[in-house]
Design a protein around this motif. Sequence first.
Motif, PDB file in Angstrom:
ATOM      1  N   MET A 145       0.684  -0.601   0.426  1.00  7.66           N
ATOM      2  CA  MET A 145      -0.059  -0.220   0.109  1.00  7.66           C
ATOM      3  C   MET A 145       1.009   1.340   0.035  1.00  7.66           C
ATOM      4  O   MET A 145       1.564   1.622   0.444  1.00  7.66           O
ATOM      5  N   SER A 146       0.753   2.132  -1.209  1.00  6.95           N
ATOM      6  CA  SER A 146       1.672   3.374  -0.596  1.00  6.95           C
ATOM      7  C   SER A 146       1.093   4.810  -0.541  1.00  6.95           C
ATOM      8  O   SER A 146      -0.307   4.731  -0.340  1.00  6.95           O
ATOM      9  N   ASN A 147       1.886   5.282  -0.092  1.00  5.59           N
ATOM     10  CA  ASN A 147       0.695   6.661   1.074  1.00  5.59           C
ATOM     11  C   ASN A 147       1.491   7.660  -0.133  1.00  5.59           C
ATOM     12  O   ASN A 147       2.892   7.721  -0.967  1.00  5.59           O
ATOM     13  N   ASN A 148       0.485   8.145  -0.759  1.00  6.87           N
ATOM     14  CA  ASN A 148       0.753   9.208  -1.591  1.00  6.87           C
ATOM     15  C   ASN A 148       0.556  10.476  -1.152  1.00  6.87           C
ATOM     16  O   ASN A 148       0.516  11.875  -1.695  1.00  6.87           O
ATOM     17  N   ALA A 149       0.841  10.748   0.980  1.00  2.00           N
ATOM     18  CA  ALA A 149       0.494  12.313   1.081  1.00  2.00           C
ATOM     19  C   ALA A 149       2.251  13.092   1.048  1.00  2.00           C
ATOM     20  O   ALA A 149       3.105  12.179   0.885  1.00  2.00           O
ATOM     21  N   GLU A 150       1.998  13.645   0.043  1.00  3.10           N
ATOM     22  CA  GLU A 150       3.217  14.918  -0.010  1.00  3.10           C
ATOM     23  C   GLU A 150       3.899  14.953   1.367  1.00  3.10           C
ATOM     24  O   GLU A 150       3.654  15.260   2.576  1.00  3.10           O
ATOM     25  N   GLN A 151       5.020  14.867   0.979  1.00  2.00           N
ATOM     26  CA  GLN A 151       6.286  15.140   1.934  1.00  2.00           C
ATOM     27  C   GLN A 151       6.466  16.599   1.945  1.00  2.00           C
ATOM     28  O   GLN A 151       5.990  17.567   0.670  1.00  2.00           O
ATOM     29  N   PRO A 152       6.316  16.982   3.457  1.00  2.00           N
ATOM     30  CA  PRO A 152       6.703  18.049   3.457  1.00  2.00           C
ATOM     31  C   PRO A 152       8.260  19.276   3.069  1.00  2.00           C
ATOM     32  O   PRO A 152       9.542  18.463   3.112  1.00  2.00           O
ATOM     33  N   LYS A 153       8.464  19.622   1.650  1.00  5.87           N
ATOM     34  CA  LYS A 153       9.640  20.271   1.857  1.00  5.87           C
ATOM     35  C   LYS A 153      10.317  21.158   2.908  1.00  5.87           C
ATOM     36  O   LYS A 153       9.726  21.710   3.588  1.00  5.87           O
ATOM     37  N   ILE A 154      11.602  20.607   2.782  1.00  6.58           N
ATOM     38  CA  ILE A 154      12.822  21.481   3.599  1.00  6.58           C
ATOM     39  C   ILE A 154      13.645  22.515   2.975  1.00  6.58           C
ATOM     40  O   ILE A 154      14.381  22.675   1.700  1.00  6.58           O
ATOM     41  N   VAL A 155      12.846  23.755   3.691  1.00  6.29           N
ATOM     42  CA  VAL A 155      13.391  25.075   3.068  1.00  6.29           C
ATOM     43  C   VAL A 155      14.520  25.102   3.745  1.00  6.29           C
ATOM     44  O   VAL A 155      14.771  25.517   5.130  1.00  6.29           O
ATOM     45  N   PRO A 156      16.402  25.608   3.181  1.00  4.82           N
ATOM     46  CA  PRO A 156      17.502  26.017   4.066  1.00  4.82           C
ATOM     47  C   PRO A 156      16.847  27.034   4.808  1.00  4.82           C
ATOM     48  O   PRO A 156      16.283  28.597   4.223  1.00  4.82           O
ATOM     49  N   GLU A 157      17.567  27.535   5.862  1.00  6.50           N
ATOM     50  CA  GLU A 157      17.374  28.669   6.605  1.00  6.50           C
ATOM     51  C   GLU A 157      18.223  29.669   5.518  1.00  6.50           C
ATOM     52  O   GLU A 157      19.544  29.823   4.900  1.00  6.50           O
ATOM     53  N   ASP A 158      17.623  30.870   5.406  1.00  7.10           N
ATOM     54  CA  ASP A 158      18.245  32.089   4.839  1.00  7.10           C
ATOM     55  C   ASP A 158      19.250  32.772   5.370  1.00  7.10           C
ATOM     56  O   ASP A 158      19.265  33.198   6.443  1.00  7.10           O
ATOM     57  N   ASP A 159      20.628  32.967   4.921  1.00  8.65           N
ATOM     58  CA  ASP A 159      21.595  32.608   5.717  1.00  8.65           C
ATOM     59  C   ASP A 159      22.687  33.972   5.398  1.00  8.65           C
ATOM     60  O   ASP A 159      23.685  33.950   5.125  1.00  8.65           O
ATOM     61  N   ASP A 160      21.750  34.871   4.932  1.00  7.80           N
ATOM     62  CA  ASP A 160      22.722  35.984   4.649  1.00  7.80           C
ATOM     63  C   ASP A 160      22.864  37.403   5.427  1.00  7.80           C
ATOM     64  O   ASP A 160      23.636  37.404   5.834  1.00  7.80           O
ATOM     65  N   GLU A 161      21.998  36.896   7.101  1.00  2.00           N
ATOM     66  CA  GLU A 161      22.124  37.711   8.307  1.00  2.00           C
ATOM     67  C   GLU A 161      23.695  37.143   8.591  1.00  2.00           C
ATOM     68  O   GLU A 161      24.121  35.699   9.205  1.00  2.00           O
ATOM     69  N   PRO A 162      25.110  37.973   9.035  1.00  2.00           N
ATOM     70  CA  PRO A 162      26.264  37.635   9.812  1.00  2.00           C
ATOM     71  C   PRO A 162      25.491  37.625  10.907  1.00  2.00           C
ATOM     72  O   PRO A 162      25.033  37.700  11.609  1.00  2.00           O
ATOM     73  N   ASP A 163      26.163  36.094  11.383  1.00  2.00           N
ATOM     74  CA  ASP A 163      26.386  35.354  12.677  1.00  2.00           C
ATOM     75  C   ASP A 163      27.799  36.390  14.082  1.00  2.00           C
ATOM     76  O   ASP A 163      28.229  36.918  13.499  1.00  2.00           O
ATOM     77  N   ASP A 164      27.450  35.144  14.801  1.00  2.27           N
ATOM     78  CA  ASP A 164      28.250  36.373  15.616  1.00  2.27           C
ATOM     79  C   ASP A 164      29.570  35.931  14.886  1.00  2.27           C
ATOM     80  O   ASP A 164      30.549  37.158  15.881  1.00  2.27           O
ATOM     81  N   TRP A 165      30.074  34.973  14.243  1.00  6.57           N
ATOM     82  CA  TRP A 165      31.725  35.102  14.082  1.00  6.57           C
ATOM     83  C   TRP A 165      32.088  36.572  13.604  1.00  6.57           C
ATOM     84  O   TRP A 165      32.584  36.455  13.195  1.00  6.57           O
ATOM     85  N   ASP A 166      30.941  36.582  12.512  1.00  6.23           N
ATOM     86  CA  ASP A 166      30.389  37.650  11.343  1.00  6.23           C
ATOM     87  C   ASP A 166      30.855  38.460  11.813  1.00  6.23           C
ATOM     88  O   ASP A 166      31.681  39.651  11.487  1.00  6.23           O
ATOM     89  N   LYS A 167      30.376  38.936  12.898  1.00  3.22           N
ATOM     90  CA  LYS A 167      30.595  40.135  13.719  1.00  3.22           C
ATOM     91  C   LYS A 167      31.001  40.600  14.393  1.00  3.22           C
ATOM     92  O   LYS A 167      32.126  41.681  14.211  1.00  3.22           O
ATOM     93  N   ARG A 168      32.123  39.647  15.208  1.00  2.00           N
ATOM     94  CA  ARG A 168      33.164  39.544  15.600  1.00  2.00           C
ATOM     95  C   ARG A 168      35.004  39.666  14.823  1.00  2.00           C
ATOM     96  O   ARG A 168      35.354  40.735  15.370  1.00  2.00           O
ATOM     97  N   ILE A 169      34.568  39.531  13.276  1.00  6.27           N
ATOM     98  CA  ILE A 169      35.378  39.685  12.223  1.00  6.27           C
ATOM     99  C   ILE A 169      35.568  40.679  12.037  1.00  6.27           C
ATOM    100  O   ILE A 169      36.229  41.600  11.401  1.00  6.27           O
ATOM    101  N   TYR A 170      34.642  41.513  12.026  1.00 10.93           N
ATOM    102  CA  TYR A 170      34.027  42.893  11.174  1.00 10.93           C
ATOM    103  C   TYR A 170      34.529  43.788  11.935  1.00 10.93           C
ATOM    104  O   TYR A 170      34.661  44.660  11.730  1.00 10.93           O
ATOM    105  N   SER A 171      34.055  43.300  13.613  1.00  9.11           N
ATOM    106  CA  SER A 171      34.014  44.215  13.962  1.00  9.11           C
ATOM    107  C   SER A 171      36.578  44.388  14.221  1.00  9.11           C
ATOM    108  O   SER A 171      36.462  45.593  14.937  1.00  9.11           O
ATOM    109  N   THR A 172      37.017  43.599  13.121  1.00 13.93           N
ATOM    110  CA  THR A 172      38.722  43.866  13.737  1.00 13.93           C
ATOM    111  C   THR A 172      38.952  44.992  13.107  1.00 13.93           C
ATOM    112  O   THR A 172      39.944  45.306  13.092  1.00 13.93           O
ATOM    113  N   GLY A 173      38.014  44.915  11.966  1.00 16.42           N
ATOM    114  CA  GLY A 173      38.652  45.837  11.053  1.00 16.42           C
ATOM    115  C   GLY A 173      39.212  44.887   9.361  1.00 16.42           C
ATOM    116  O   GLY A 173      39.645  45.815   8.926  1.00 16.42           O
ATOM    117  N   CYS A 174      39.205  43.995   9.594  1.00 13.73           N
ATOM    118  CA  CYS A 174      40.112  43.194   8.989  1.00 13.73           C
ATOM    119  C   CYS A 174      40.084  41.658   8.065  1.00 13.73           C
ATOM    120  O   CYS A 174      40.141  40.836   8.199  1.00 13.73           O
TER     121      CYS A 174
END
Length: 75
Positions: A1-30
């Motif tokens: 017996m097959s299950n025709n229910a559609e599986q939920p699609k996993i949408v990758p998180e939009d990662d354009d925002e700087p994370d804590d690591w990026d913020k620390r690197i930017y704060s060095t000016g380098c």
Amino acid sequence: MSNNAEQPKIVPEDDDEPDDWDKRIYSTGCHTEQDKMNDCYYAKKDWRACSKEMEAFRECWKRKGNDERTQTKDA
């Protein structure tokens, strides 16, 4: 017996925002020098082949006063 229910699609998180690591690197000016250093290592897989990029980062780090700010000490 097959299950025709559609599986939920996993949408990758939009990662354009700087994370804590990026913020620390930017704060060095380098962040540009740090990116070039990391790109070099990623391409060559050998830090010894990236001495020019490492030196540019080190010079920027000192020029921006990060030694005092982060209590960095040269070996």
